[in-house]
Motif scaffolding. Structure first.
Motif, PDB file in Angstrom:
ATOM      1  N   VAL A  57      46.500  -1.671 -59.495  1.00 45.19           N
ATOM      2  CA  VAL A  57      45.104  -2.140 -59.443  1.00 45.19           C
ATOM      3  C   VAL A  57      44.279  -0.942 -59.006  1.00 45.19           C
ATOM      4  O   VAL A  57      44.491  -0.404 -57.914  1.00 45.19           O
ATOM      5  CB  VAL A  57      44.936  -3.295 -58.428  1.00 45.19           C
ATOM      6  N   MET A  58      43.377  -0.473 -59.854  1.00 44.56           N
ATOM      7  CA  MET A  58      42.588   0.720 -59.512  1.00 44.56           C
ATOM      8  C   MET A  58      41.118   0.380 -59.693  1.00 44.56           C
ATOM      9  O   MET A  58      40.655   0.198 -60.824  1.00 44.56           O
ATOM     10  CB  MET A  58      42.977   1.880 -60.431  1.00 44.56           C
ATOM     11  N   LEU A  59      40.401   0.271 -58.577  1.00 46.89           N
ATOM     12  CA  LEU A  59      39.013  -0.205 -58.644  1.00 46.89           C
ATOM     13  C   LEU A  59      38.059   0.978 -58.807  1.00 46.89           C
ATOM     14  O   LEU A  59      37.176   1.206 -57.979  1.00 46.89           O
ATOM     15  CB  LEU A  59      38.684  -1.019 -57.388  1.00 46.89           C
ATOM     16  N   THR A 117      36.427  -9.453 -65.682  1.00 49.76           N
ATOM     17  CA  THR A 117      35.736 -10.302 -64.695  1.00 49.76           C
ATOM     18  C   THR A 117      35.560  -9.629 -63.329  1.00 49.76           C
ATOM     19  O   THR A 117      35.046 -10.255 -62.400  1.00 49.76           O
ATOM     20  CB  THR A 117      36.489 -11.642 -64.515  1.00 49.76           C
ATOM     21  N   GLY A 118      35.999  -8.381 -63.195  1.00 42.13           N
ATOM     22  CA  GLY A 118      35.684  -7.624 -61.983  1.00 42.13           C
ATOM     23  C   GLY A 118      36.430  -8.082 -60.736  1.00 42.13           C
ATOM     24  O   GLY A 118      37.492  -8.720 -60.813  1.00 42.13           O
ATOM     25  N   ALA A 119      35.865  -7.736 -59.597  1.00 46.28           N
ATOM     26  CA  ALA A 119      36.465  -8.075 -58.299  1.00 46.28           C
ATOM     27  C   ALA A 119      35.373  -8.623 -57.394  1.00 46.28           C
ATOM     28  O   ALA A 119      34.185  -8.388 -57.632  1.00 46.28           O
ATOM     29  CB  ALA A 119      37.087  -6.827 -57.675  1.00 46.28           C
ATOM     30  N   SER A 120      35.781  -9.347 -56.366  1.00 45.61           N
ATOM     31  CA  SER A 120      34.793  -9.903 -55.418  1.00 45.61           C
ATOM     32  C   SER A 120      35.103  -9.433 -54.011  1.00 45.61           C
ATOM     33  O   SER A 120      36.274  -9.294 -53.653  1.00 45.61           O
ATOM     34  CB  SER A 120      34.840 -11.433 -55.424  1.00 45.61           C
ATOM     35  N   PRO A 121      34.048  -9.221 -53.216  1.00 42.91           N
ATOM     36  CA  PRO A 121      34.276  -8.772 -51.842  1.00 42.91           C
ATOM     37  C   PRO A 121      34.963  -9.855 -51.013  1.00 42.91           C
ATOM     38  O   PRO A 121      34.669 -11.047 -51.176  1.00 42.91           O
ATOM     39  CB  PRO A 121      32.857  -8.545 -51.302  1.00 42.91           C
ATOM     40  N   ILE A 129      34.536  -4.959 -46.285  1.00 44.32           N
ATOM     41  CA  ILE A 129      35.919  -5.039 -45.796  1.00 44.32           C
ATOM     42  C   ILE A 129      36.928  -5.145 -46.937  1.00 44.32           C
ATOM     43  O   ILE A 129      38.069  -5.511 -46.723  1.00 44.32           O
ATOM     44  CB  ILE A 129      36.087  -6.214 -44.802  1.00 44.32           C
ATOM     45  N   GLY A 130      36.490  -4.816 -48.141  1.00 43.75           N
ATOM     46  CA  GLY A 130      37.441  -4.754 -49.258  1.00 43.75           C
ATOM     47  C   GLY A 130      37.113  -5.719 -50.374  1.00 43.75           C
ATOM     48  O   GLY A 130      36.231  -6.579 -50.237  1.00 43.75           O
ATOM     49  N   LEU A 131      37.818  -5.540 -51.481  1.00 41.17           N
ATOM     50  CA  LEU A 131      37.576  -6.325 -52.691  1.00 41.17           C
ATOM     51  C   LEU A 131      38.897  -6.887 -53.206  1.00 41.17           C
ATOM     52  O   LEU A 131      39.935  -6.246 -53.057  1.00 41.17           O
ATOM     53  CB  LEU A 131      37.025  -5.424 -53.804  1.00 41.17           C
ATOM     54  N   ALA A 132      38.825  -8.038 -53.838  1.00 39.27           N
ATOM     55  CA  ALA A 132      40.020  -8.587 -54.491  1.00 39.27           C
ATOM     56  C   ALA A 132      39.686  -8.883 -55.949  1.00 39.27           C
ATOM     57  O   ALA A 132      38.610  -9.434 -56.243  1.00 39.27           O
ATOM     58  CB  ALA A 132      40.436  -9.876 -53.800  1.00 39.27           C
ATOM     59  N   ASP A 171      38.127  -3.866 -62.854  1.00 40.76           N
ATOM     60  CA  ASP A 171      38.542  -4.224 -61.494  1.00 40.76           C
ATOM     61  C   ASP A 171      39.433  -5.458 -61.426  1.00 40.76           C
ATOM     62  O   ASP A 171      40.125  -5.658 -60.428  1.00 40.76           O
ATOM     63  CB  ASP A 171      37.290  -4.488 -60.622  1.00 40.76           C
ATOM     64  N   CYS A 172      39.394  -6.310 -62.452  1.00 39.37           N
ATOM     65  CA  CYS A 172      40.212  -7.533 -62.399  1.00 39.37           C
ATOM     66  C   CYS A 172      41.654  -7.280 -62.821  1.00 39.37           C
ATOM     67  O   CYS A 172      42.517  -8.129 -62.625  1.00 39.37           O
ATOM     68  CB  CYS A 172      39.608  -8.639 -63.269  1.00 39.37           C
TER      69      CYS A 172
END
Ligand SMILES: Cc1cc2nc3c(=O)[nH]c(=O)nc-3n(C[C@H](O)[C@H](O)[C@H](O)COP(=O)(O)OP(=O)(O)OC[C@H]3O[C@@H](n4cnc5c(N)ncnc54)[C@H](O)[C@@H]3O)c2cc1C
Length: 382
Positions: free
Chosen positions: A283-285, A107-111, A237-240, A275-276
């Motif tokens: 955690v390695m994006l 499901t990836g990551a979101s900014p 400013i980054g991803l979670a 990314d999820c």
């Protein structure tokens, strides 16, 4: 017919695991469910669009119909998975319950969003997928000046690309240097100088307190009262990691969806990558760890369980004004040995015993990547 393996997410991770699985197994039904339109594209290319003269459409390698044919996989696009019942091994989609034999969360990551930016803004962008990029390219047409909040990898890559597209660029960051979490200061300074020479304006050690949208642009207000007028802005400013679906379904999460090297989550037959995922505490994006996970997981999904092994995985930062390659050290106990002439930097991070643990290279020194990478121990030595 046997139950399908379901993959949630059509990013590079979702497609990579489907592709690797199909190399091993052409029979087992696969179903992919994705919130977006299912286009297959290389996300790292988003920050090279102006340099390579490719807009969002040109970055699409195959659409969902083509991917479905190539991988003999059903794909449901523009569809969100609402919840997972890990006991019954079902997911809920548009009020329909679908059974799975195995489930893959990609499901990836979101900014992270700046709190004062309206979700519907067409002047302030976080660019983390093709739809974001399409909207940004449309908005950037005929514009001249882009303000970028964030001086990390994504902010610097978009800055260099926009400079190559002949935009004026202003970068604002909290830190003293660009790429400050990745590079020692001597290496950061090389990148700052090269981007500056290419025309970038820097506002270091400043936070953004507001961005006002005016009739024809944006005004970025800094914590010292300074105001930067630009046509549009990018927030970088980054991803979670996207963990909500997992955590609300009772699957363990921390920074990401947690799993060990088997990539199985706390729920039986539910796996994760990309990314999820928080794999073995990390955690390695990036693409390389995700590809390693895709290969291992494909084997596991094909009933040949395999642990993922991370090798030596340097990260290249796409700032052609001053190329960068970094290999973050997995052990923080060491010291930097740095040589720099203001453009070319060789920074070696070594243990007290002289063992190479990581490195940061800029300029022509990036050519040493392969030679140096061979001297560093893999994260998971085989
Ligand atoms: C500008 C940029 C440049 C980059 N450059 C590099 C680089 O040079 N090298 C490198 O190694 N890495 C780079 N990266 C990082 C790399 O691109 C990512 O690590 C990788 O693409 C992540 O892929 P993913 O499939 O895990 O996530 P994503 O691409 O985020 O995909 C997630 C998918 O999940 C779907 N989804 C989420 N929730 C749901 C739900 N509930 N129901 C259904 N579908 C859902 C989404 O629709 C999407 O299809 C870069 C990233 C960016 C943004």
């Amino acid at each position: 017919m046997s139950q399908a393996i379901i993959i949630i997410g059509s990013g590079m991770a979702g497609y990579a695991v489907a592709r690797e699985f199909r190399k091993l197994n052409s029979e087992t039904p696969l179903l992919m469910i994705t919130q977006d339109d299912g286009s297959a594209y290389s996300k790292p290319m988003l920050s090279t669009g102006f340099t390579k003269n490719k807009d969002a459409e040109a970055l699409v390698m195959s659409n969902a119909v083509q991917m479905s044919e190539q991988l003999n996989m059903s794909i449901r696009t523009q569809t969100s998975v609402q919840s997972i019942d890990t006991e019954k091994q079902t997911i809920l989609v548009d009020n329909e319950t679908i059974e799975y034999s195995k489930l893959v969360l990609a499901t990836g990551a979101s900014p992270f969003k700046l709190k004062f930016v309206k979700p519907e803004s067409d002047r302030i962008f976080s660019i983390n997928d093709l739809d974001d990029y399409r909207a940004f390219r449309t908005a950037s047409q005929g514009k001249k000046h882009v303000a970028i909040v964030g001086t990390g990898l994504i902010g610097c890559e978009y800055a260099n690309d926009l400079l190559n597209g002949e935009y004026e660029v202003s970068l604002i960051g909290l830190s003293q240097h660009v790429l400050d979490t990745m590079l020692p200061p001597e290496a950061s300074e090389c990148v700052t100088k090269s981007l500056s020479d290419a025309g970038a304006n820097f506002y270091f050690e400043r936070s953004v307190v507001d961005i006002q949208e005016t009739v024809d642009g944006v005004i970025v207000e800094l914590d010292n009262g300074e105001k930067i007028s630009a046509d549009i802005a990018i927030s970088a400013i980054g991803l979670a990691p996207n963990t909500k679906l997992a955590s609300e379904s009772g699957i363990e999460t921390n920074k990401g969806i947690t799993c060990d090297r088997s990539l199985e989550t706390s729920a039986k037959n539910v796996y994760t990558l990309g990314d999820c995922a928080e794999v073995d505490g990390m955690v390695m994006l990036y693409v390389l760890p995700m590809m390693a996970c895709a290969r291992a997981l494909a084997s596991t999904l094909n009933d040949e369980p395999k642990l993922v092994s991370y090798g030596v995985m340097p990260v290249a930062v796409k700032t052609p004004a001053c190329p960068v390659v970094v290999l973050p050290a997995s052990n923080e106990n060491g010291t930097w040995d740095i040589e720099s002439d203001g453009f070319n930097t060789t920074a070696l991070f070594k243990s007290d015993q002289g063992e190479l643990l990581g490195f940061a290279l800029t300029g022509d020194a990036t050519k040493q990547k392969q030679v140096l990478a061979k001297q560093v121990q893999a994260i998971h030595p085989e």
